[in-house]
Design a protein around this motif. Structure first.
Motif, mmCIF file in Angstrom:
data_model
loop_
_atom_site.group_PDB
_atom_site.id
_atom_site.type_symbol
_atom_site.label_atom_id
_atom_site.label_comp_id
_atom_site.label_asym_id
_atom_site.label_seq_id
_atom_site.Cartn_x
_atom_site.Cartn_y
_atom_site.Cartn_z
ATOM 1 N N LEU A 5 91.885 -0.753 -15.036
ATOM 2 C CA LEU A 5 91.611 0.209 -15.904
ATOM 3 C C LEU A 5 91.621 1.595 -15.462
ATOM 4 O O LEU A 5 92.098 2.646 -15.842
ATOM 5 N N LEU A 6 90.961 1.607 -14.108
ATOM 6 C CA LEU A 6 90.931 3.055 -13.646
ATOM 7 C C LEU A 6 92.451 3.591 -13.169
ATOM 8 O O LEU A 6 92.607 4.988 -13.272
ATOM 9 N N PHE A 7 93.182 2.863 -12.745
ATOM 10 C CA PHE A 7 94.598 3.433 -12.844
ATOM 11 C C PHE A 7 95.120 3.686 -13.748
ATOM 12 O O PHE A 7 95.926 4.829 -13.841
ATOM 13 N N SER A 8 94.849 2.953 -14.915
ATOM 14 C CA SER A 8 95.577 3.498 -16.101
ATOM 15 C C SER A 8 94.873 4.964 -16.543
ATOM 16 O O SER A 8 95.793 5.735 -17.175
ATOM 17 N N MET A 9 93.675 5.125 -16.130
ATOM 18 C CA MET A 9 93.002 6.169 -16.577
ATOM 19 C C MET A 9 93.432 7.365 -15.783
ATOM 20 O O MET A 9 93.851 8.664 -16.388
ATOM 21 N N LEU A 10 93.817 7.314 -14.560
ATOM 22 C CA LEU A 10 94.340 8.246 -13.838
ATOM 23 C C LEU A 10 95.579 8.589 -14.266
ATOM 24 O O LEU A 10 96.111 9.709 -14.273
ATOM 25 N N ASP A 11 96.679 7.540 -14.450
ATOM 26 C CA ASP A 11 97.933 7.936 -15.090
ATOM 27 C C ASP A 11 97.692 8.586 -16.336
ATOM 28 O O ASP A 11 98.495 9.645 -16.408
ATOM 29 N N TYR A 12 96.632 8.350 -17.181
ATOM 30 C CA TYR A 12 96.618 9.072 -18.286
ATOM 31 C C TYR A 12 96.306 10.473 -18.105
ATOM 32 O O TYR A 12 96.790 11.426 -19.105
ATOM 33 N N LEU A 13 95.557 10.881 -17.176
ATOM 34 C CA LEU A 13 95.419 12.082 -16.761
ATOM 35 C C LEU A 13 96.395 13.078 -16.244
ATOM 36 O O LEU A 13 96.287 13.905 -15.829
ATOM 37 N N ALA A 42 83.619 8.459 -18.270
ATOM 38 C CA ALA A 42 84.340 7.536 -19.122
ATOM 39 C C ALA A 42 84.531 6.131 -18.606
ATOM 40 O O ALA A 42 84.286 5.108 -19.202
ATOM 41 N N PHE A 43 84.391 5.794 -17.378
ATOM 42 C CA PHE A 43 84.491 4.631 -16.730
ATOM 43 C C PHE A 43 83.179 3.943 -16.689
ATOM 44 O O PHE A 43 83.300 2.538 -17.127
ATOM 45 N N HIS A 44 82.226 4.638 -16.446
ATOM 46 C CA HIS A 44 80.874 4.261 -16.900
ATOM 47 C C HIS A 44 80.486 3.606 -18.099
ATOM 48 O O HIS A 44 79.776 2.634 -18.258
ATOM 49 N N VAL A 45 80.815 4.171 -18.941
ATOM 50 C CA VAL A 45 80.801 3.686 -20.383
ATOM 51 C C VAL A 45 81.965 2.662 -20.987
ATOM 52 O O VAL A 45 81.999 2.278 -22.187
ATOM 53 N N ALA A 46 83.014 2.450 -19.842
ATOM 54 C CA ALA A 46 84.183 1.910 -20.420
ATOM 55 C C ALA A 46 83.621 0.227 -20.970
ATOM 56 O O ALA A 46 82.842 -0.297 -20.275
ATOM 57 N N ASN A 97 87.572 8.184 -23.927
ATOM 58 C CA ASN A 97 86.872 6.933 -24.201
ATOM 59 C C ASN A 97 87.808 6.053 -24.881
ATOM 60 O O ASN A 97 87.671 4.762 -24.863
ATOM 61 N N ARG A 98 88.647 6.488 -25.936
ATOM 62 C CA ARG A 98 89.507 5.655 -26.855
ATOM 63 C C ARG A 98 90.422 5.157 -25.901
ATOM 64 O O ARG A 98 91.211 3.834 -26.012
ATOM 65 N N LYS A 99 90.866 5.750 -24.758
ATOM 66 C CA LYS A 99 91.833 5.180 -23.879
ATOM 67 C C LYS A 99 91.681 4.016 -23.422
ATOM 68 O O LYS A 99 92.172 3.089 -23.166
ATOM 69 N N PHE A 100 90.261 3.714 -22.860
ATOM 70 C CA PHE A 100 89.761 2.784 -22.357
ATOM 71 C C PHE A 100 89.587 1.660 -23.320
ATOM 72 O O PHE A 100 89.891 0.436 -23.046
ATOM 73 N N ILE A 101 89.204 2.165 -24.388
ATOM 74 C CA ILE A 101 89.123 0.959 -25.464
ATOM 75 C C ILE A 101 90.369 0.478 -25.867
ATOM 76 O O ILE A 101 90.607 -0.750 -25.830
ATOM 77 N N LYS A 102 91.402 1.572 -25.896
ATOM 78 C CA LYS A 102 92.821 0.809 -26.073
ATOM 79 C C LYS A 102 93.525 0.000 -25.235
ATOM 80 O O LYS A 102 93.786 -1.073 -25.485
ATOM 81 N N ASP A 103 93.191 0.442 -23.991
ATOM 82 C CA ASP A 103 93.630 -0.480 -22.983
ATOM 83 C C ASP A 103 93.036 -1.751 -22.966
ATOM 84 O O ASP A 103 93.516 -2.828 -22.519
ATOM 85 N N ILE A 104 91.583 -1.954 -23.024
ATOM 86 C CA ILE A 104 90.865 -2.851 -23.020
ATOM 87 C C ILE A 104 91.372 -3.859 -24.360
ATOM 88 O O ILE A 104 91.728 -5.083 -23.976
#
Ligand code: SF4
Ligand code: SF4
Lengths: 148, 330
Positions: free
Chosen positions: A93-101, B258-262, B285-292
């Motif tokens: 998830l973290l890597f995906s977020m970094l990529d997203y940014l 965002a990670f802490h609330v994922a 936040n929705r990026k995390f929800i979508k990925d999950i």
């Protein structure tokens, strides 16, 4: 993506979080087997790959790392039974977020390296260091306050 | 315009009179009709209580403290607030027995700033009427289409069904199931960004996050961000100071937040609503929800407290982190 061709002198700074039970021992084995890996890789020993807080990774980048790699026991082999399974989800998830940014996706990586895989340790680090050298300096997550 | 439905007010009065509760969590009018703030009322102050189409705040967070006080509090919760309430129950942050959840219906909430953007100024009151909103202003009556003035969070509402309640003020309005306002379009903004190149995404986020003034409003309002001590409050950690030189501090803050609330974010949309710089925080936040959803199966925090949270569980077949690198190189 920035590719640094001009600066041939560039030496990347790579932080490797290695779990105590597998990958750190893998690094030891690489050493005692006289397999080389770049000195640019700075190893930080952690008790388990799941000890790696996302903050550690971002702080490494903030303080000037150009690449961060997390190495742990193979899934199923965790010394604490399940730590690396949790780490796997978090890092995905973290890597995906970094990529997203828009942070270059090659700058972060997870590898599973056992205590018996000295050769894999050395090959992985060589390859990762080469990738990071090609990418050049980390500009997207740097913090000028932390640079000289 | 009437600021609270008589039935709701009478209900609250009854609850206090018959001893069910000794106070009520609702809203109070500020200087202007649209700046309403969450407030606690007792029997004597009930007259000041309001609940109308401006009352957007998510009340659940206040129940962490309120439920640990003596007595029992009645809380007016909108459908979306009940997700956060559920999530806080799951995390053992709220003492359930000290809260009486009064589910109130919601037609979406009006963003006065958006109305001003449409030229509707000097607002004295407003009311949603079907697909339109009727404003009363110092310049007379005005109307506009509802979708133009609703908060972002209401445009992407997860549904008008309360996830948990002790009593509903309007049981007839309660739908059978939670039907999202706009189908699956909640994730459209995220998909749009995902389809950009890394360079474009980087520029987009730098443009957004560099405006952050680190007022911490997004964190303070968030029901998921309710730690007694936050990592960003520790001056010794060196991560709490605002840097003028570049955007890293904001990047770090927002990624970590965002990670802490994922897996715990109920997508209540409060962070985006309160941001004075209008940063679209819901896109993180929705990026995390979508990925999950994509990687570990559909999961919405606050929906069902019995489900395993995605970040505190795992399966042996989970994808490797490398999947991020493989998912379409752009
Ligand atoms: S991160 Fe934002 S949308 Fe999610 S729970 Fe917190 S305030 Fe609500
Ligand atoms: S509310 Fe907006 S400006 Fe304030 S800290 Fe959050 S993102 Fe930054």
């Amino acid at each position: 993506m920035q590719v640094n061709d001009t600066n041939k002198e560039f030496r990347p700074l790579i932080v490797a979080f290695c779990c105590n039970w597998c990958s750190y021992a893998g690094a030891d084995l690489a050493g005692s087997s006289r397999l080389s890996y770049p000195a640019d890789v700075k190893i930080i020993r952690v008790p388990c790959s799941c000890r790696v807080n996302p903050m550690f990774i971002l702080r490494a980048f903030q303080r000037g790392a150009d690449g961060v790699i997390i190495a742990g026991c193979h899934p199923g082999d965790c010394h604490y039974t399940s730590g690396n399974y949790f780490a796997r989800r978090r890092m995905t998830l973290l890597f995906s977020m970094l990529d997203y940014l828009g942070i270059e996706r090659e700058r972060t990586r997870v590898e599973w390296i056992s205590a018996a895989e000295g050769a894999k340790f050395s090959a992985t680090m060589n390859e990762f260091a080469e990738t990071i050298s090609r990418l050049g300096e980390n500009r997207r997550l740097e913090d000028l306050r932390c640079k000289e | 315009m009437q600021r609270i439905n008589d039935d709701v007010l009478n209900k609250c009065r009854d609850l206090i009179e018959n001893g069910t509760c000794d106070r009520v969590l609702a809203w109070e009018e500020g200087e202007f009709c649209y700046d309403v703030t969450p407030a606690v009322f007792t029997g004597d102050t009930l007259g000041k209580m309001i609940y109308d189409d401006f009352c957007a705040a998510n009340q659940s967070k206040y129940l962490i403290d309120e439920s640990h006080k003596e007595g029992r509090i009645a809380a007016l919760l909108k459908p979306c607030d009940t997700y956060s309430f559920n999530q806080l129950l799951k995390e053992n942050r709220i003492k359930r027995e000290n809260v009486y959840v009064l589910g109130v219906p919601c037609d979406g909430k009006i963003d006065a700033e958006k109305a001003r953007g449409l030229g509707i100024k000097g607002i004295l009151g407003a009311e949603i009427d079907g697909d339109t909103v009727a404003f009363e202003t110092i310049y007379g009556k005005k109307t506009c289409s509802k979708k133009d003035v609703l908060h972002e969070k209401c445009l992407s509402c997860k549904g008008k069904k309360h996830m948990i309640f002790d009593e509903l003020t309007d049981p007839e309005k309660e739908p059978e199931t939670a039907v999202p306002e706009n189908g699956t379009s909640r994730f459209d903004g995220v998909s749009k960004l995902e389809n950009m190149t890394a360079e474009e995404r980087f520029r987009f986020w730098r443009g957004e996050l560099s405006r952050c003034i680190r007022c911490n409003a997004c964190r303070n309002v968030c029901p998921a961000c309710s730690c007694r001590q936050c990592v960003f409050d520790n001056p010794a950690s060196g991560v709490s100071s605002k840097a003028n030189t570049n955007d890293f501090e904001e990047n770090l803050y927002h990624i970590i937040r965002a990670f802490h609330v994922a897996g715990r974010c109920t997508d209540c949309g409060e962070c985006t609503r309160v941001c004075p710089e209008n940063i679209p925080l819901h896109l993180l936040n929705r990026k995390f929800i979508k990925d999950i959803n994509e990687l570990y199966g559909e999961y919405q925090a606050g929906y069902d407290t019995a489900l395993d949270a995605p970040l505190t569980s795992y399966t042996k077949q989970d994808a490797e982190p490398g999947i991020v690198h493989e998912r379409g190189v752009r």
